[in-house]
Design a protein around this motif. Structure first.
Motif, mmCIF file in Angstrom:
data_model
loop_
_atom_site.group_PDB
_atom_site.id
_atom_site.type_symbol
_atom_site.label_atom_id
_atom_site.label_comp_id
_atom_site.label_asym_id
_atom_site.label_seq_id
_atom_site.Cartn_x
_atom_site.Cartn_y
_atom_site.Cartn_z
ATOM 1 N N ILE A 205 0.841 -1.205 0.000
ATOM 2 C CA ILE A 205 0.000 0.000 0.000
ATOM 3 C C ILE A 205 0.869 1.246 0.000
ATOM 4 O O ILE A 205 0.627 2.197 -0.756
ATOM 5 N N SER A 206 1.913 1.239 0.824
ATOM 6 C CA SER A 206 2.822 2.390 0.912
ATOM 7 C C SER A 206 3.497 2.675 -0.427
ATOM 8 O O SER A 206 3.576 3.832 -0.867
ATOM 9 N N GLU A 207 3.961 1.621 -1.107
ATOM 10 C CA GLU A 207 4.670 1.802 -2.380
ATOM 11 C C GLU A 207 3.726 2.291 -3.487
ATOM 12 O O GLU A 207 4.086 3.149 -4.286
ATOM 13 N N ILE A 208 2.520 1.742 -3.513
ATOM 14 C CA ILE A 208 1.556 2.168 -4.537
ATOM 15 C C ILE A 208 1.152 3.629 -4.319
ATOM 16 O O ILE A 208 0.998 4.390 -5.277
ATOM 17 N N LYS A 209 1.014 4.023 -3.071
ATOM 18 C CA LYS A 209 0.730 5.436 -2.767
ATOM 19 C C LYS A 209 1.856 6.338 -3.273
ATOM 20 O O LYS A 209 1.606 7.406 -3.838
ATOM 21 N N LYS A 210 3.091 5.915 -3.070
ATOM 22 C CA LYS A 210 4.240 6.700 -3.556
ATOM 23 C C LYS A 210 4.169 6.856 -5.082
ATOM 24 O O LYS A 210 4.468 7.921 -5.622
ATOM 25 N N GLY A 211 3.784 5.774 -5.751
ATOM 26 C CA GLY A 211 3.653 5.824 -7.207
ATOM 27 C C GLY A 211 2.546 6.747 -7.667
ATOM 28 O O GLY A 211 2.659 7.402 -8.703
ATOM 29 N N ARG A 212 1.459 6.813 -6.892
ATOM 30 C CA ARG A 212 0.358 7.709 -7.229
ATOM 31 C C ARG A 212 0.766 9.166 -7.038
ATOM 32 O O ARG A 212 0.325 10.042 -7.773
ATOM 33 N N GLN A 213 1.620 9.420 -6.067
ATOM 34 C CA GLN A 213 2.057 10.794 -5.770
ATOM 35 C C GLN A 213 3.186 11.254 -6.686
ATOM 36 O O GLN A 213 3.333 12.438 -6.950
ATOM 37 N N ASN A 214 3.980 10.305 -7.172
ATOM 38 C CA ASN A 214 5.125 10.632 -8.022
ATOM 39 C C ASN A 214 5.215 9.607 -9.146
ATOM 40 O O ASN A 214 5.618 8.464 -8.924
ATOM 41 N N GLN A 215 4.850 10.022 -10.352
ATOM 42 C CA GLN A 215 4.788 9.088 -11.477
ATOM 43 C C GLN A 215 6.161 8.528 -11.857
ATOM 44 O O GLN A 215 6.251 7.511 -12.549
ATOM 45 N N LYS A 216 7.215 9.193 -11.410
ATOM 46 C CA LYS A 216 8.567 8.705 -11.732
ATOM 47 C C LYS A 216 9.059 7.668 -10.724
ATOM 48 O O LYS A 216 10.105 7.049 -10.926
#
Length: 419
Positions: A205-216
């Motif tokens: 969940i934490s990693e997917i949230k990071k991806g949603r906040q930063n597309q890179k």
């Protein structure tokens, strides 16, 4: 004698002129009866209409489509995503597919996602709580193209008519969240495994949230290398076929996404295509055990649905299915569908026709009508051997698809979750 020679010369000249006129007439007469037709002429001659009222489709255009479905082993619907009218159309053809012994609905989702939504509809009668839960966690849906209320309607229609749902694609980027849960359920919620499960799920969940906040941010590079996830997976009983399949599918899907993260689009596209072909064959071979001729309806993005090379310049899943139908001495029908216009909140419409297509489609579409427009591209292609077609756009359509369907003005699908 001089006089006779003059007369003979005059007669010869007259005869030559007469013969020349006759030759010209012989050449011209056929052309009088077969005038060169324009692209617009061909489109008008091969355009038909139908309506959908309370899920009942009727009209000359739908009659044409029904005849094609009757002859086909595969029907491939290449769509523009998130249109309510396309979902309405999909729902309306379920009875025709059922009447012609179609039993399998393939979609642009992962195989485990297909199992999940089928199970949820059968057990909970709705995808709304599931969609809401995942969206609340990470701000995205769990299964793409089934996040609209209209999508749930046609999914229920397929399941009610005993269709099996096939997921041909990679698992979506949010799928590790609910698949972590599914793996824990399949392990009988073992107390020994629970601590590893909770750590792995929190990390995902934490990693997917990071991806949603930063597309890179390289989410899937992280997940593939994650000790939190890998420790959890190693604790599971991988001799269990369902557990093993989920783990294998998650890895394959992550590899597709990782290639995109590494900007290796060529390998990503081809790996994804191979995965779709592999999934299709697995489902197809399983179906052959009980069904001598599995008939499949596929709903997928338009770029993947074509015969021949797609706009990505690869032989995509639509072409793959055509080749299987050809091998079976059967037919595939390739449809491209998109809205002619979109409905705005204020009641106005915005045309959804590309500039290069305006001259082709504007003469045959009433943008204020509730009728669907269907163009018989197969017949136009046949006519193109007699009448020249110069326009690149029409050529692209007719070489890749059998029929083009333009829906009436459409709104986007209504969100099937609490946002």
């Amino acid at each position: 004698m001089p006089c006779n020679r003059i007369i003979f010369k005059a007669l010869t000249t007259i005869m030559k002129k007469t013969i020349s006129i006759l030759i010209i007439q012989i050449i011209l007469i056929p052309n009088l009866y077969s005038q060169e037709k324009t692209e617009i002429d061909l489109i008008k001659e091969n355009t038909f209409y139908f309506e959908i009222n309370e899920n009942n489709a009727s009209g000359a255009g739908f009659d044409l489509l029904k005849k094609e479905i009757e002859k086909a082993q595969f029907v491939i619907l290449g769509e523009e995503h998130f249109s309510a009218k396309i979902s309405e159309f999909t729902n309306s053809i379920v009875p025709t597919l059922t009447a012609n012994n179609f039993k399998y609905f393939a979609a642009e989702i992962g195989p485990n996602s297909a199992d999940e939504i089928s199970r949820l509809i059968q057990n909970q009668k709705s995808l709304y709580p599931f969609n809401t839960k995942i969206n609340n966690l990470v701000g995205d849906v769990p299964v793409p193209f089934f996040d609209g209320k209209e999508d749930e309607v046609f999914l229920k229609s397929f399941l009610k008519n005993d269709f099996k749902i096939w997921g041909l694609d990679q698992e979506y980027l949010t799928s590790p969240i609910f698949l972590m849960d599914r793996l824990f359920e399949l392990s009988n919620r073992s107390e020994k495994i629970e601590p590893y499960y909770l750590i792995a799920k929190e990390f995902v969940i934490s990693e997917i949230k990071k991806g949603r906040q930063n597309q890179k941010y390289k989410v899937f590079t992280s997940l593939l290398n994650s000790s939190e996830v890998n420790h959890y997976l190693k604790k599971l009983d991988q001799s269990n076929k369902e557990i093993n399949k989920i783990i294998v599918d998650l890895k394959k899907s992550s590899e597709v996404y990782k290639l995109r993260e590494d900007n290796n689009l060529y390998e990503s596209i081809h790996k994804r295509l191979y995965l779709m072909q592999e999934n299709f064959i697995d489902y197809y071979n399983a179906a052959l055990l009980t069904d001598s001729l599995p008939k499949v309806f596929l709903k997928i993005g338009g770029v993947h649905a074509s015969k021949g090379k797609s706009l990505h310049n690869i032989y995509d899943i639509g072409n793959f299915m055509m080749e299987i139908a050809n091998y079976n001495k059967r037919k595939s029908v390739h449809l491209l569908i998109f809205p002619s216009a979109y409905l705005n909140d204020d009641g106005t419409i915005s045309k959804n026709i590309d500039k290069e297509d305006e001259d082709l489609f504007n003469p045959i579409i009433d943008f204020n009508s509730n009728k669907y427009t269907i163009i018989d591209l197969k017949s136009i292609e046949k006519s193109s051997w007699k009448h020249k077609i110069e326009g690149k756009s029409l050529k692209d359509y007719m070489y890749r698809f059998d029929y083009l369907i333009l829906t009436p003005a459409s709104r986007q699908t209504e969100l099937n979750y609490k946002n």
